[in-house]
Design a protein around this motif. Structure first.
Motif, PDB file in Angstrom:
ATOM      1  N   UNK A 161      49.621 -12.588   2.724  1.00  0.00           N
ATOM      2  CA  UNK A 161      49.033 -13.513   2.666  1.00  0.00           C
ATOM      3  C   UNK A 161      49.035 -14.902   2.312  1.00  0.00           C
ATOM      4  N   UNK A 162      50.237 -14.838   2.273  1.00  0.00           N
ATOM      5  CA  UNK A 162      50.907 -16.640   2.267  1.00  0.00           C
ATOM      6  C   UNK A 162      50.832 -16.973   4.152  1.00  0.00           C
ATOM      7  N   UNK A 163      51.432 -16.292   5.243  1.00  0.00           N
ATOM      8  CA  UNK A 163      50.282 -16.058   6.733  1.00  0.00           C
ATOM      9  C   UNK A 163      48.676 -17.110   6.427  1.00  0.00           C
ATOM     10  N   UNK A 164      48.450 -15.536   6.148  1.00  0.00           N
ATOM     11  CA  UNK A 164      46.741 -16.192   5.512  1.00  0.00           C
ATOM     12  C   UNK A 164      46.393 -17.214   4.627  1.00  0.00           C
ATOM     13  N   UNK A 215      62.445 -23.280   0.467  1.00  0.00           N
ATOM     14  CA  UNK A 215      60.787 -22.954   0.578  1.00  0.00           C
ATOM     15  C   UNK A 215      59.687 -22.742   0.145  1.00  0.00           C
ATOM     16  N   UNK A 216      59.929 -22.437  -1.110  1.00  0.00           N
ATOM     17  CA  UNK A 216      59.173 -22.574  -2.301  1.00  0.00           C
ATOM     18  C   UNK A 216      58.452 -24.146  -2.884  1.00  0.00           C
ATOM     19  N   UNK A 217      58.362 -24.737  -1.881  1.00  0.00           N
ATOM     20  CA  UNK A 217      57.139 -26.279  -2.592  1.00  0.00           C
ATOM     21  C   UNK A 217      55.939 -26.378  -2.797  1.00  0.00           C
ATOM     22  N   UNK A 218      55.411 -24.860  -1.169  1.00  0.00           N
ATOM     23  CA  UNK A 218      53.862 -25.483  -1.660  1.00  0.00           C
ATOM     24  C   UNK A 218      53.570 -23.590  -2.161  1.00  0.00           C
ATOM     25  N   UNK A 219      51.808 -23.271  -2.648  1.00  0.00           N
ATOM     26  CA  UNK A 219      51.600 -22.292  -2.482  1.00  0.00           C
ATOM     27  C   UNK A 219      52.194 -21.184  -1.316  1.00  0.00           C
ATOM     28  N   UNK A 220      51.549 -21.488  -0.279  1.00  0.00           N
ATOM     29  CA  UNK A 220      51.374 -20.818   0.884  1.00  0.00           C
ATOM     30  C   UNK A 220      53.266 -20.268   0.795  1.00  0.00           C
ATOM     31  N   UNK A 235      56.093 -20.306  -1.058  1.00  0.00           N
ATOM     32  CA  UNK A 235      55.949 -19.966  -1.975  1.00  0.00           C
ATOM     33  C   UNK A 235      56.004 -18.662  -1.889  1.00  0.00           C
ATOM     34  N   UNK A 236      54.183 -17.986  -1.520  1.00  0.00           N
ATOM     35  CA  UNK A 236      53.845 -16.452  -1.367  1.00  0.00           C
ATOM     36  C   UNK A 236      55.085 -16.404  -0.286  1.00  0.00           C
ATOM     37  N   UNK A 237      54.949 -17.258   0.875  1.00  0.00           N
ATOM     38  CA  UNK A 237      55.772 -16.401   2.649  1.00  0.00           C
ATOM     39  C   UNK A 237      57.232 -15.630   1.981  1.00  0.00           C
ATOM     40  N   UNK A 238      57.956 -17.147   1.379  1.00  0.00           N
ATOM     41  CA  UNK A 238      59.223 -17.255   1.236  1.00  0.00           C
ATOM     42  C   UNK A 238      60.051 -15.883   0.257  1.00  0.00           C
ATOM     43  N   UNK A 239      58.839 -15.341  -1.227  1.00  0.00           N
ATOM     44  CA  UNK A 239      58.823 -14.179  -1.611  1.00  0.00           C
ATOM     45  C   UNK A 239      58.569 -13.366  -1.095  1.00  0.00           C
ATOM     46  N   UNK A 286      69.055 -11.345  -1.111  1.00  0.00           N
ATOM     47  CA  UNK A 286      68.497 -12.369  -1.356  1.00  0.00           C
ATOM     48  C   UNK A 286      69.531 -13.799  -1.720  1.00  0.00           C
ATOM     49  N   UNK A 287      70.326 -13.943  -1.694  1.00  0.00           N
ATOM     50  CA  UNK A 287      71.462 -14.462  -2.083  1.00  0.00           C
ATOM     51  C   UNK A 287      71.626 -16.019  -0.956  1.00  0.00           C
ATOM     52  N   UNK A 288      71.949 -14.927  -0.111  1.00  0.00           N
ATOM     53  CA  UNK A 288      72.527 -15.763   1.076  1.00  0.00           C
ATOM     54  C   UNK A 288      71.646 -16.046   1.795  1.00  0.00           C
ATOM     55  N   UNK A 289      70.466 -15.735   1.833  1.00  0.00           N
ATOM     56  CA  UNK A 289      68.821 -16.367   2.279  1.00  0.00           C
ATOM     57  C   UNK A 289      68.638 -17.535   1.455  1.00  0.00           C
ATOM     58  N   UNK A 290      68.819 -17.842   0.459  1.00  0.00           N
ATOM     59  CA  UNK A 290      68.623 -19.345  -0.129  1.00  0.00           C
ATOM     60  C   UNK A 290      69.372 -19.634  -0.478  1.00  0.00           C
TER      61      UNK A 290
END
Length: 195
Positions: free
Chosen positions: A114-117, A45-50, A52-56, A34-38
């Motif tokens: 959910x994020x893509x939707x 990639x955690x700026x909008x709700x969509x 945030x969900x996708x990145x999670x 996870x740290x490598x990705x971040x």
């Protein structure tokens, strides 16, 4: 066992166990992924709700996949692993990683749907049909189904009725691999992690 003066068997000290540090390191490999990705731009990639969900969902997939790979190494009877950790502890760690790995990969699927939707403004069911039309994604859904089957067949009550060959661990990993290389941005061509 030696007998005590009272006729009872004296307790025998358990055999010495290898240190817990290698097991802790195996568990820590998930947060490291996870740290490598971040650190490679995923933190932005955690700026909008969509997003945030996708990145999670991406994070859940990375950590869950890491745990599955660690599980395969632990169960493979690699001499250096058995010598360092001990075969019994390797299998115990393998078992303890199973449910977290499955839950993370289920979370990966649900969060990405959910994020893509949310990004496309459609419902998750329609998004699922859209993803199934994407190359390699049907294999990802099959791999998730195989992982669910592995967890179900590894339950003690079920394991007594099915032989070890019914466990499809390697098949699930190999089936999931194409979508990680073609659809996954983290391991996409040209990324540092793809190398």
């Amino acid at each position: 066992m030696p007998e005590s003066p009272h006729g009872c068997r004296a307790p025998v000290a358990p055999p010495s166990r290898p240190g817990r540090l290698p097991v802790i390191a195996l568990w820590a490999s998930g947060p490291l992924a996870a740290t490598l990705f971040l650190s490679e731009g995923g933190a932005g990639d955690f700026t909008t709700p969509a997003e945030t969900v996708t990145s999670s969902g991406i994070l859940a997939g990375l950590v869950g996949t890491n745990f599955v790979l660690v599980m395969l190494i632990l169960a493979a009877r690699i001499p250096v692993v058995d010598a360092t950790i001990g075969h019994d502890r390797a299998l115990a760690t393998h078992r303890s990683l199973g449910k977290p790995a499955l839950y993370l990969l289920l979370g990966h699927a649900v969060l990405l749907l959910a994020g893509y939707a949310m990004t496309e403004g459609i419902n998750p069911v329609a998004e699922m049909y859209s993803l199934l039309a994407t190359p390699d994604m049907p294999l990802a859904f099959i791999a998730l189904g195989l992982l669910i089957l592995i967890v179900v067949t590894s339950l003690v009550a079920v394991r007594r009725r099915f032989p070890y060959e019914v466990w499809f661990g390697y098949a699930a990993v190999l089936t999931a691999l194409p979508h990680q290389l073609s659809a996954g941005g983290v391991l996409a061509e040209g990324t540092v992690l793809r190398g």
